[in-house]
Design an enzyme around this catalytic site. Sequence first.
Site, mmCIF file in Angstrom:
data_model
loop_
_atom_site.group_PDB
_atom_site.id
_atom_site.type_symbol
_atom_site.label_atom_id
_atom_site.label_comp_id
_atom_site.label_asym_id
_atom_site.label_seq_id
_atom_site.Cartn_x
_atom_site.Cartn_y
_atom_site.Cartn_z
ATOM 1 N N GLU A 248 5.046 1.364 -2.332
ATOM 2 C CA GLU A 248 4.260 0.148 -2.153
ATOM 3 C C GLU A 248 2.857 0.592 -1.759
ATOM 4 O O GLU A 248 2.626 1.023 -0.628
ATOM 5 C CB GLU A 248 4.850 -0.755 -1.074
ATOM 6 C CG GLU A 248 4.083 -2.060 -0.900
ATOM 7 C CD GLU A 248 4.584 -2.884 0.269
ATOM 8 O OE1 GLU A 248 3.728 -3.534 0.926
ATOM 9 O OE2 GLU A 248 5.785 -2.880 0.537
ATOM 10 N N GLU A 384 -10.800 -0.232 -2.925
ATOM 11 C CA GLU A 384 -10.103 -0.903 -1.830
ATOM 12 C C GLU A 384 -10.778 -0.541 -0.509
ATOM 13 O O GLU A 384 -10.860 0.626 -0.137
ATOM 14 C CB GLU A 384 -8.633 -0.496 -1.794
ATOM 15 C CG GLU A 384 -7.840 -1.248 -0.733
ATOM 16 C CD GLU A 384 -6.378 -0.851 -0.679
ATOM 17 O OE1 GLU A 384 -5.558 -1.716 -0.307
ATOM 18 O OE2 GLU A 384 -6.057 0.304 -1.005
#
Length: 485
Positions: A248, A384
């Site tokens: 993840e 990000e």
Amino acid sequence: MAIPDQYDLYYDGGWHAPTAGGYSPSHNPANGSLIAHVAQAESEDVDRAVLAAAVGSRVWRDVPPLERARLLREVAAVIRQNAKELAQLDALDCGNPVRELAADSHVAAALIDYFSGLVTEMKGASVPVGPDAVNFSVRQPFGVVARILAFNHPFLFCAGKVAAPLAAGNAVIVKPSEQAPLSALRFAELIDGLLPSGTFSVLTGGAETGAALAAHPKVAMISLVGSAAAGRALMREASPTLKPVLLELGGKNALIAYGDADPAEVAKALIQGMNFAWCGQSCGSTSRAFIHEDIYDAVLARIEEEAQRFQPGDPSNEATSMGAIISAKQHERIVGFIDSAQAEGARLICGGGPPADQALARGLYIEPTVFADVTPDMRLAREEVFGPVLGILRWSDEPTMIEVVNELEYGLTCSIWTRDLERAHRTAMAVDVGYVWINETSRHILGAPFGGMKQSGIGREECLGELLAFTQEKNIFISLGSGNR
């Protein structure tokens, strides 16, 4: 608040000092104060823990599924009994506000209950082969599983991520983030003795600890919650033993608002979707907002007021709506994104610096920060941040907008805002992401598969698929006819 009594390594049903004697400081990001010195596991510690887990896994796999479920529900009950304490500990250690962290313990307990209820769903299948034979498959646990966790939801990840592999019959070794390890240690204290020895272990340490777990030949499967770079590194370490991975990873997630959406609702969603309570330190944060030109100005006019709902403060205070950044290194990185956005011509709407309250001067705080007039080529639109910085882009042409949304390496979440059902469905199918909200942001639904596409991850969690991912399917053929003997 109860801080852990133990700061050593937990494995084989007990506490062990690190063989090399290494301990690392853990600090409170709200004021820089030292909380504790925590053991650092090295390769010899990892080897000892894995060998103990391998023994424990053989005991745990033979516990009948419904009995495993009962024991796990006892673990969930312990979590609920200590939820407030665990939230306070995480607030001290990771800097997120305690009033938000209070929900994490209950979500972790719900995940354990959920997977406990699925133990009888680890089913194989039969294949008809005629009257003289039976052919069927069964699902079995891998053995020893390692889960490497992130800092932003320390306890939720520790307790919630062990639910599926334990329910499947695996022994689990947790490596919490070295930036926020304390609630994992406290969890080990709280459930000590509830599960067979070796079934659950906690190894604190840094990247070397995670690499040793990934490379160990007796670790049969490994998973990570972290950045895409960390995921790639983990796969390299795991590749010599060809162990499966569940990842993840990060996201540069889009919120798409069409011209028919309510500007007030969109403005609220922009701020809510950024997870400012967590200082934007969330892989699912919708940090790229694509607002149609018809409502662009109306949305911007409401942004600052919405952002005021999140004010940095002492994470341990129940009134605090936004916490502190996890580390000085991450704080410096976020400031770098703010500086580059301004240098590249983005327009600052609000925030951009530390709060004015001098009582917070020693902490790692940044106000909710929103930039408008961001363009797709800017660094803020492409990388990000993992911090409280939102970039807003104006769009007019749908195909071009979708192309820009999809061009990055990430593909975790997307939030779509429109009153047109056909348009919403068309856009949901067009975006290359694993999890889509329509007229909603941030919510996770227990049982709904969460995970990313591209470099946002491998596999799905929070659903039956996660449980099955921690099993291996074995086919069995039985000859019944005497002529076949």
